[in-house]
Design an enzyme around this catalytic site. Structure first.
Site, short mmCIF file in Angstrom:
data_model
loop_
_atom_site.label_atom_id
_atom_site.label_comp_id
_atom_site.label_asym_id
_atom_site.label_seq_id
_atom_site.Cartn_x
_atom_site.Cartn_y
_atom_site.Cartn_z
N ASN A 1 46.41 -3.17 -53.89
CA ASN A 1 45.78 -2.88 -52.61
C ASN A 1 44.45 -3.63 -52.51
O ASN A 1 43.58 -3.45 -53.36
CB ASN A 1 45.52 -1.38 -52.50
N GLY B 1 52.85 3.80 -47.43
CA GLY B 1 53.04 3.25 -46.09
C GLY B 1 53.62 4.28 -45.15
O GLY B 1 53.17 5.43 -45.10
N TYR C 1 46.82 10.21 -50.93
CA TYR C 1 47.73 9.11 -50.61
C TYR C 1 47.94 8.21 -51.82
O TYR C 1 46.99 7.79 -52.51
CB TYR C 1 47.18 8.28 -49.45
N ARG D 1 26.58 -42.95 -35.44
CA ARG D 1 25.30 -42.50 -34.88
C ARG D 1 25.17 -40.98 -34.82
O ARG D 1 24.07 -40.43 -34.89
CB ARG D 1 25.15 -43.10 -33.47
N HIS E 1 57.33 -4.50 -54.72
CA HIS E 1 56.53 -5.41 -53.90
C HIS E 1 56.35 -6.79 -54.55
O HIS E 1 55.72 -7.66 -53.95
CB HIS E 1 55.16 -4.79 -53.61
#
Length: 505
Positions: free
Chosen positions: A183, A48, A41, A282, A71
């Site tokens: 990635n 994708g 891949y 407090r 991208h």
């Protein structure tokens, strides 16, 4: 975390060992041979939902450049340099572990850019947190191939121009540099690292402010005592109470309950002295204790993520294999940033309530309205700054809605559940920035209150030093003057000063 702190905050150079370079080289050489007769891949397939398409051998390098350029599609403002620097560190750390299969020139150039204070333009908007920070990291990779824009010496300039000026060589894609560089969870983790550092410091300032406020009202010491806090079994509460005890050890203002209410008060029907303080005074150990634990949890998660490899696929040189999966998913960081965002919002809410206490003379019964050191009616004191504190805390409350549970399917339904980790980290950054503004206003109010009551010399030695330090930033004022510049000075000081608390006892 100390190494990260030294690089990010103290400006120390990044060093990469020859062993790390050798590890990266072995990973690259293995993957280059391994892919010759296999489908892997992102090397010889599309990306994708287009992963089913084989890429011709003569187009493999083009694929990597196309991925980076296509991208680089973010929008919005530039992520500030310190967060970008942290993201570059995390990306470099992931590559150095030798599970990415990319050329060593990538870490060499990242190291060179970090040490020269050259920061890629990373836009605020783009990443959905799976496959990691694809869009923001594409902008980082764009600079590594010599394109896009960088910030250098405060100027926003074309990368090519700066590289030519400094004789810097961009990387040359060899195998899968495009996919590996974009990635992963590096941007959300880098932003998360800085968020944790700044949240820790904000917590310290909040604790100091709370201690000062308890001194001003001459509060009783039992609410931060060992016995009271030890019966509530939470480490964070114990830590906060212990820090309060250490800071207040030599204060001349904190009271002992035994000296006031353990004597014979039979004839006193309405006590002039408050039996118990308001919750914002407090309950500081109980309020800041969970914040302390949340910051520690976030610190652990982002450090683990920074030391992780979030590529896909993962290259295993030792066993001579490549594994496809989803290490790029940012759920760990996203959830932790949501939690940190809630905790920091709580800090801003505590500061806002403590400001309200200081400004309301009917409640504190010792200060003029709005800590007004001038003429009541004619002068308004700090009335104006309260609006800013209130509106900013309110914005934090709205921003604290979860990003982690707001996944939107994208990428043609390939990415059908995503982390939104980058958005979560960036929203947390904004909440932290807001919280420093509220905290700065409280610090200014505390200084005015101390001066009105003339108790500076009775503060603990620790809080007296803080008082002197902050008074040098914002001098005492009586007449009404614009306050926006003073607020900014105080914010900058608190944000950039890493105060150390005394060891808790």
């Amino acid at each position: 975390m100390n190494d990260v702190f030294d690089i990010l905050i103290n400006g120390e150079d990044v060093e990469v060992s020859s062993e790390s370079y050798n590890t990266v080289e072995k990973s690259f050489e293995f993957l280059k041979e391994f892919t010759k007769d296999k489908v892997i891949y992102g090397i010889n397939t599309g990306l994708g939902p287009m992963a089913q398409y084989r890429i011709d051998d003569d187009k493999l390098i083009d694929l990597q450049y196309n991925l980076i350029r296509s991208h680089s599609a973010g929008a919005g403002k530039k992520i500030p340099s310190i967060y970008t620097k942290a993201s570059m560190l995390v990306r470099m750390r992931a590559i150095m572990q030798g599970h990415s299969g990319i050329h060593p020139s990538c870490i060499k150039l990242l190291q060179q850019l970090i040490n020269a204070d050259i920061y890629p333009f990373l836009p605020e908007h783009g990443g959905v947190g799976a496959s990691g920070d694809l869009v923001q990291l594409a902008h980082m990779a764009l600079v590594l191939i010599g394109e896009g824009h960088v910030t250098y010496k405060g100027a926003f300039r074309p990368t090519k121009e700066v590289f030519e000026e400094l004789n810097i060589e961009p990387i040359e894609v060899k195998l899968r540099e495009g996919l590996s560089l974009i990635n992963g969870t590096s941007v959300m983790t880098g932003v998360g690292l800085v968020n944790v550092i700044k949240s820790k410091q904000l917590l310290n300032w909040s604790l100091i402010a709370s201690v000062m406020l308890n001194e001003i009202v001459m509060s009783f010491d039992d609410h931060f005592s060992v016995v009271l806090n030890s019966v509530k079994k939470h480490d964070g509460q114990d830590q906060i109470a212990a820090s309060m005890r250490s800071i207040l050890n030599d204060s001349q203002l904190i009271a002992r309950r035994e000296d006031h209410f353990f004597a014979n008060n039979a004839d006193e029907r309405i006590f002039k002295r408050k039996v118990q303080e308001y919750y914002s005074l407090r309950c500081v150990p109980q309020i800041l204790g969970p914040v302390y634990e949340t910051v520690e949890s976030a610190n652990k998660v982002v450090i683990n993520e920074a030391n992780s490899v979030s590529d896909n696929p993962i290259v295993d040189v030792e066993n001579e294999n490549v594994y496809h999966g989803g290490n790029f998913h940012g759920d760990y960081v996203s959830l932790e940033m949501d939690k940190l965002k809630l905790a920091v919002t709580r800090v801003s809410m505590l500061a806002e309530r403590q400001i309200a206490f200081l400004f309301n003379s009917k409640i504190n019964e010792i200060l003029p309205p709005f800590v007004n050191l001038g003429t009541l009616g004619l002068n308004l004191g700090m009335q104006g700054v309260q609006f800013t504190a209130t509106s900013t805390a309110a914005e934090n409350q709205t921003l604290s809605n979860s990003m982690y549970v707001h996944s939107i399917t994208t990428n043609n339904d390939n990415q059908d559940i995503v982390s939104m980790g980058t958005n979560s980290a960036m929203l947390t950054k904004r909440v932290i920035d807001n919280a420093y503004q509220v905290q700065a206003i409280e610090m200014m109010a505390l200084l005015q209150a101390i001066d009105y009551l003339k108790v500076a010399d009775k503060l603990s030695s620790f809080t007296k030093n803080i008082y002197d330090e902050l008074r040098a930033i914002v001098p005492v004022f009586v007449e009404d003057t614009p306050k926006y510049e003073e607020i900014e000075r105080m914010v900058n000081h608190l944000f950039n000063t890493y105060v150390e608390l005394p060891e808790g006892k």
